[in-house]
Scaffold this active site. Structure first.
Site, PDB file in Angstrom:
ATOM      1  N   CYS A 106       0.854  -1.098   0.005  1.00 32.51           N
ATOM      2  CA  CYS A 106      -0.145   0.057  -0.056  1.00 32.51           C
ATOM      3  C   CYS A 106       0.719   1.224  -0.042  1.00 32.51           C
ATOM      4  O   CYS A 106       0.018   2.361  -0.180  1.00 32.51           O
ATOM      5  CB  CYS A 106      -1.023  -0.088   1.202  1.00 32.51           C
ATOM      6  SG  CYS A 106      -2.209  -1.491   0.934  1.00 32.51           S
TER       7      CYS A 106
ATOM      8  N   HIS B  12      -1.269   8.725   5.303  1.00 34.24           N
ATOM      9  CA  HIS B  12      -1.719   7.609   4.986  1.00 34.24           C
ATOM     10  C   HIS B  12      -3.201   7.151   5.310  1.00 34.24           C
ATOM     11  O   HIS B  12      -3.919   6.760   4.476  1.00 34.24           O
ATOM     12  CB  HIS B  12      -0.647   6.590   5.597  1.00 34.24           C
ATOM     13  CG  HIS B  12      -1.107   4.891   4.927  1.00 34.24           C
ATOM     14  ND1 HIS B  12      -0.741   4.893   3.921  1.00 34.24           N
ATOM     15  CD2 HIS B  12      -1.231   3.853   5.480  1.00 34.24           C
ATOM     16  CE1 HIS B  12      -1.083   3.454   3.509  1.00 34.24           C
ATOM     17  NE2 HIS B  12      -1.427   3.024   4.644  1.00 34.24           N
TER      18      HIS B  12
ATOM     19  N   HIS C 122      -9.628   3.114   0.577  1.00 38.20           N
ATOM     20  CA  HIS C 122      -8.318   2.669   0.565  1.00 38.20           C
ATOM     21  C   HIS C 122      -7.803   1.956  -0.872  1.00 38.20           C
ATOM     22  O   HIS C 122      -8.119   0.992  -1.022  1.00 38.20           O
ATOM     23  CB  HIS C 122      -7.790   1.792   1.508  1.00 38.20           C
ATOM     24  CG  HIS C 122      -6.266   1.646   1.743  1.00 38.20           C
ATOM     25  ND1 HIS C 122      -5.435   1.773   0.609  1.00 38.20           N
ATOM     26  CD2 HIS C 122      -5.457   0.972   2.678  1.00 38.20           C
ATOM     27  CE1 HIS C 122      -4.182   1.347   1.072  1.00 38.20           C
ATOM     28  NE2 HIS C 122      -4.219   0.968   2.300  1.00 38.20           N
TER      29      HIS C 122
END
Lengths: 85, 401, 365
Positions: free
Chosen positions: B162, B293, B328
């Site tokens: 990620c 993030h 996400h």
């Protein structure tokens, strides 16, 4: 009582495998995190295996009450409806 | 070392396809989250995701045969085509070997993986169709971009989960800064799929309805997808063709927690921030905005806030999570963050954290830019990326001087 | 100036782990082993180059390994061999400057596909195995290796199939150039599962069965010294892409010429060459044609390990480089000689590297 012993032994084996120790190394009250280096992923894995084995559902919040083998047995017994005898 | 600038944005996102639509989505605090349609959610306790429902590759792509490429590759290629257009770049006027591609991803062609699983259950291994074997390799994401643009420079896929598209940007930056390439297409792509959704649900990490990072009552992340590609080139190359850059890439930092595959580590992340600042030649006080993030899980938010407090010595600039809007997007997430950061610098606004209601007492001093975009002068901004495997990657951008 | 140095390496392969076994396998390739009935799904070939005796618990113990997928287990074991071979001691003083960089095709395909399978067979469908979720990300092996050896430096995974290993070397050379690391464990490792076995058969026009294993190299920046002289220098590594409809052999040859030019080496001085295996006979012929065209001669010794180790699209190139370095250790007459590696994948990515190798304890000149 024999039933309870068998189930405790089953749980001991299941938890030991998740924590990567031998079943006899796992004490009834040893803290998973402190003494066996468990982490959240291992805890969820343990929960998943218990749910699968006994075909029950235990909410993830209960993990806070499942920090040692004895406590795991108590919580599992509660959700599985195992009698106290 | 050459100066490296961002001159084109190619977002294929659930809040907008193309730079203008994406910017207006960010400014308006739009949500890209909706009920999952790309797989059957029967039996799933969480059924929302950030699918890019409006994605149609055919009108965007010129060369790729869309039938022979997986969804993630098509995301990457379409995003690259949009980025090139946004940059006003005539790719055919740059020597093809001077144009490279680097794409980040978490799960590569995860819909192909899903289909392989389904076929194995239904028909067994021997009946696996050749197309699936053909489409599975993750390296196809970068290949799709190179093929679509007809360029012959290096074509690399970084699979560092990620934070992968921050990794990609860092590598692309080095290649341009050192003169290995004139132009780099860099970013990331991933697809919503049944099995990764199941995994995050099983970990108890997925929110019921909305992703609410930095909110006291957050309930987790939302899985999402998209393609996010940017055009990087040397400042002199951009100037020579009269392009207007969004921002300059100042530098980046990488490190690895080396402690746990899934749980992030605040000390290690703070160290990665210091490393990124040092490499970029900026001081913490220079940073005007941080694109977090910010997945919206308890573990991420607490860790990220602690790392920011540490690295910024308690003086943390405004921080927002665009995952509150997009969900996400995995391997594309850091590149969407780079875009938001570049737009913050170029257009003078801070993208908001939407779905925010209550401050989290554990991070009381944090300013999450709640719910509404805010006008601001941004000279230097930071884009955070963390990942499974402890792969931290942090990028610093600055205003073009 | 070279791109990087190799100061040690480790191999896990069907032909063995030491230099004698690797070199011996070139002339006397071990036969594939009987695999029928050994896995939980049908296999495309009755025999394959699988490591049936590999036992992660015997190698690393139980603690920390019981949720490893096979690719991760093979990788950690191979990294351990590489560190030992290099004599690199990891300490608090250097661990933040040591990283892990691995090549892959699609991670552990078994891990992610099994996850997908579970969502179709479990009731409810999200009853997947939580502890195995980290195995589904492609950077699992690199992340677990970093954890195992406590290496907090840069950590990366590059996907590229047959070109992945050269991409790894290129990425590492850039990391050293930008001073991001002092040592890197770099390589490529693949598992044998029914999944990789079936994927390997796709498009093949020969009977070559799949294999498993890989190689990890301990890298250092160019210049400077470690305990002894390097095992090898990678003088240059270049990557490129060949779009459909262009001449693949020419693109590959051009990539190799670029690498030779970059380090100022004439093709006539190159003695060994490897192509990292091939998807079919045509690709194999293309690769060798490209090598000979770029070198300007056909006198190179061809180093090909797929006959001995099976088709290993992810790690074939790494295993061939290890075999070249094993040949150097076996024969001091090869000291200082040059080898080239090339690679291509189905999609059109191409790569090339120029390597100068030595035996252990040889004078460097």
């Amino acid at each position: 009582m024999a039933d309870g012993d068998t189930r405790l032994a089953e749980l001991r084996e299941l938890v030991a495998e998740v924590l990567e120790v031998e079943p006899e190394e796992l004490t009834d009250t040893g803290d998973f995190q402190e003494e066996y280096e468990a982490d959240s992923l291992r805890a969820i894995e343990m929960l998943a295996r218990i749910e699968k084995k006994y075909k029950i559902e235990i909410p993830q919040q209960e993990l806070a009450n499942m920090q040692n083998l004895k406590a795991v047995y108590a919580v599992t017994a509660g959700y599985a409806g195992w009698s106290e005898s | 070392m050459k100066r490296v600038v961002i001159t084109g944005l190619g977002p294929v996102s659930n809040i907008g396809i193309g730079a203008a639509a994406f910017e207006s989505g960010l400014r308006g605090g739009h949500t890209g989250i909706s009920a999952i349609t790309s797989f059957d959610t029967a039996g799933f306790p969480r059924t929302m995701a950030g699918e890019v429902r409006a994605f149609e590759p055919e009108p965007i792509l010129r060369r790729l045969d869309t039938a022979t490429w997986g969804r993630s590759s098509l995301f990457a290629a379409a995003a690259a085509r949009l980025a090139v257009r946004d940059a006003g770049l005539r790719v055919d006027r740059v020597p093809p070997h001077r144009v490279g591609v680097v794409v980040g991803t978490t799960s590569g062609e995860s819909k192909v993986t899903e289909e392989m699983g389904r076929r194995i259950v239904d028909h067994g291994f021997p009946a696996l169709p050749g197309e699936l074997a053909e489409q599975l390799p993750a390296g196809r994401l970068a290949a799709a971009v190179s093929e679509e643009l007809g360029v012959t420079g290096e074509s690399v896929t970084l699979a560092t989960a990620c934070s992968a598209s921050n990794y990609a940007l860092g590598y692309a930056y080095d290649l341009v800064a050192n003169g290995d390439a004139d132009v780099m297409l860099t970013g990331g792509a991933d697809s919503v799929c049944r099995w990764a959704h199941a995994g995050f649900v099983r970990l108890g990490a997925v929110a019921d309805k909305a992703c609410a990072p930095f909110d006291r009552d957050r309930s987790g992340m939302i899985t999402a997808e998209g393609g996010a590609m940017l055009v990087l080139e040397s400042a002199e190359h951009a100037r020579a063709r009269g392009a207007t850059p969004y921002a300059e890439v100042l530098g980046y930092g990488l490190n690895c927690d080396a402690r746990h595959m899934v749980a992030p580590d605040a000390a290690s992340i703070a160290e990665c921030m210091r490393l990124a600042h040092r490499n970029a030649g900026v001081r913490p006080d220079d940073v005007d905005y941080i694109c977090a993030h910010g997945t919206g899980t308890a573990a991420n938010d607490a860790t990220e806030a602690a790392a920011l407090e540490d690295a910024f010595d308690g003086r943390v600039p405004p921080v927002s999570s665009i995952k509150s809007m997009l969900g996400h997007t995995m391997g594309a997430a850091s590149a969407f963050g780079v875009m938001a950061t570049a737009l913050a610098i170029a257009r003078g606004f801070l993208p908001p954290t939407i779905n925010w209601s209550n401050p989290d007492p554990a991070m009381a001093r944090l300013d999450p830019i709640p719910n509404h975009a805010r006008p601001a002068r941004v000279r230097v901004a930071q884009n955070n990326g963390f990942a499974f495997g402890g792969n931290n990657a942090i990028v610093l951008l600055g205003a073009v001087s | 100036m070279s791109a990087l140095q190799i100061i040690g390496w480790g191999v896990t392969s069907p032909a063995g782990t030491d230099d004698q076994a690797l070199v011996g396998a070139l002339d006397r390739p071990p036969a594939p082993v009987e695999v029928t009935g050994r896995y939980d799904a049908p296999l495309p070939t009755p025999r394959a180059h699988a490591l049936l005796d590999f036992d992660v618990r015997a190698e690393l113990g139980r603690k920390g390994t019981s949720f490893f997928d096979r690719r991760t287990a093979l990788t950690v074991v191979t990294c351990r061999r590489a560190l030992a071979d290099a004599g690199l001691q990891v300490s608090d003083a250097n661990r933040h400057r040591i990283g892990v960089v691995l090549g892959t095709t699609a991670g552990s395909v078994r891990s992610s596909v099994d996850y997908a399978v579970d969502t179709f067979t479990q009731d409810p469908p999200y009853m997947v195995n939580p502890a195995l979720f980290p195995n589904t990300v492609m950077n699992c092996a690199a992340g677990q290796s970093a954890i195992w050896f406590n290496l907090t430096g840069v950590n990366a995974t590059l996907a590229g199939g047959r070109v992945a290993f050269l991409s790894v070397l290129r990425w590492c050379a850039n990391s050293f150039r930008s001073r991001q690391a002092d040592y890197l464990l770099a390589g490529a490792v693949e598992e044998f599962t029914p999944h990789t076995a079936w994927l390997s058969r796709h498009g093949r026009d020969d009977e070559l069965p799949a294999g498993e294993g890989g190689a990890v190299f301990v890298l250092r920046p160019p210049g400077g010294t470690h305990l002894r002289g390097p095992d090898a220098e990678v003088l240059a590594v270049t990557l490129g892409f060949c779009p459909r409809g262009r001449d693949r052999a020419e693109a590959l040859a051009g990539c190799l010429r670029g690498a030779l030019d970059r380090c100022g080496v004439g093709g006539d001085r190159v003695r060994m060459a490897a192509i990292g295996g091939a998807d079919d006979a045509a690709a194999r012929a293309t690769a060798w044609r490209a090598v000979e065209s770029a070198l300007g001669h056909s006198r190179v010794r061809r180093i090909a390990v797929d006959g001995a180790m099976g088709d290993n699209p992810t790690a074939g190139g790494a295993l061939e480089l290890a075999t070249v370095l094993a040949a150097h250790r076996q024969d001091p007459r090869l000291d200082g000689q040059l080898s080239v590696l090339v690679a291509q994948n189905r999609e059109g990515a191409v790569g090339a590297a120029v390597v100068r190798g030595w035996g252990r304890g040889s004078a460097r000149g």
